[in-house]
Design a protein around this motif. Structure first.
Motif, PDB file in Angstrom:
ATOM      1  N   PRO A   1      -2.912   3.578  -5.534  1.00  0.00           N
ATOM      2  CA  PRO A   1      -2.807   3.155  -4.132  1.00  0.00           C
ATOM      3  C   PRO A   1      -1.802   2.032  -3.856  1.00  0.00           C
ATOM      4  O   PRO A   1      -1.398   1.853  -2.710  1.00  0.00           O
ATOM      5  CB  PRO A   1      -4.220   2.695  -3.792  1.00  0.00           C
TER       6      PRO A   1
ATOM      7  N   ALA B   1       0.853  -1.188   0.000  1.00  0.00           N
ATOM      8  CA  ALA B   1       0.000   0.000   0.000  1.00  0.00           C
ATOM      9  C   ALA B   1       0.891   1.241   0.000  1.00  0.00           C
ATOM     10  O   ALA B   1       1.637   1.492   0.957  1.00  0.00           O
ATOM     11  CB  ALA B   1      -0.926  -0.015   1.201  1.00  0.00           C
TER      12      ALA B   1
ATOM     13  N   VAL C   1      -0.779   8.746  -4.223  1.00  0.00           N
ATOM     14  CA  VAL C   1      -1.450   7.586  -3.630  1.00  0.00           C
ATOM     15  C   VAL C   1      -2.960   7.592  -3.829  1.00  0.00           C
ATOM     16  O   VAL C   1      -3.588   6.538  -3.830  1.00  0.00           O
ATOM     17  CB  VAL C   1      -1.107   7.438  -2.133  1.00  0.00           C
ATOM     18  N   GLU C   2      -3.531   8.764  -3.996  1.00  0.00           N
ATOM     19  CA  GLU C   2      -4.971   8.839  -4.227  1.00  0.00           C
ATOM     20  C   GLU C   2      -5.364   8.137  -5.530  1.00  0.00           C
ATOM     21  O   GLU C   2      -6.366   7.452  -5.604  1.00  0.00           O
ATOM     22  CB  GLU C   2      -5.391  10.316  -4.278  1.00  0.00           C
TER      23      GLU C   2
END
Length: 178
Positions: A98, A71, A94-95
């Motif tokens: 992910p 992650a 990361v949005e």
């Protein structure tokens, strides 16, 4: 008719025998650490443990396979402002992306050492890489697989060229599979 039954029985036995020795394991624990040099020294950090699956038998590495995800938003560098910046569109984004993902296409033992070749994906960039790894069978029957390798962050659009930050990131990954 007997011939068809013999063939069917042979296929069934062979398929069952193959499954006995090549079972998919789940990653049950592990760690992911990284370090990169910058103008003030070395930035060290970590991600949460990898997750995914692995098929591994040290006696038959060519039958092995790995499908591992990390992650991207879980890293920590002991600096909240730096962590926030690294999660942004400028770095890991990361949005939108992910996970960091590795899927093997080949596993082999070469010169007494294991290595896996596959696709490493970060952000929207996928590249074929070969990663060295060690395998240790634990007393409880699990395996600990570990790898240390370098990644050029610019190859994956992680930031831009910057005189204050080196391009090469060293990653140490460990996974316990059961």
């Amino acid at each position: 008719m007997r011939h068809i039954i013999k063939i069917a029985l042979s296929v069934f036995i062979f398929a069952g025998w193959g499954n006995t020795f090549a079972q998919t394991s789940k990653i049950v624990s592990g760690s992911t650490k990284f370090s990169v040099k910058f103008i003030l020294g070395t930035c060290e950090g970590s991600f949460e443990a990898p997750r995914g699956s692995a098929v591994f038998d040290e006696k038959n590495p060519s039958a092995a396979s790995f499908d591992v995800k990390i992650a991207a938003a879980t890293f920590k560098t002991n600096s909240n402002s730096r962590d926030k910046d690294l999660k942004s569109e400028k770095y890991f984004y990361v949005e939108k992306y992910p996970d960091i993902h590795f899927k093997s296409s080949k596993v082999e033992k070469k010169d007494g050492k294991f290595q896996t070749t596959g696709t490493l994906t970060m952000r929207d960039v996928s590249k074929t890489v070969t990663l060295p790894f060690e395998a240790k069978k634990n007393a409880d029957g699990t395996y600990t697989l570990s790898s240390t390798f370098d990644v050029n962050r610019l190859d994956y659009k992680i930031g831009e060229k910057d005189w204050k930050l080196k391009d090469i990131v060293t990653v140490s990954l460990a996974a316990v599979i059961k």
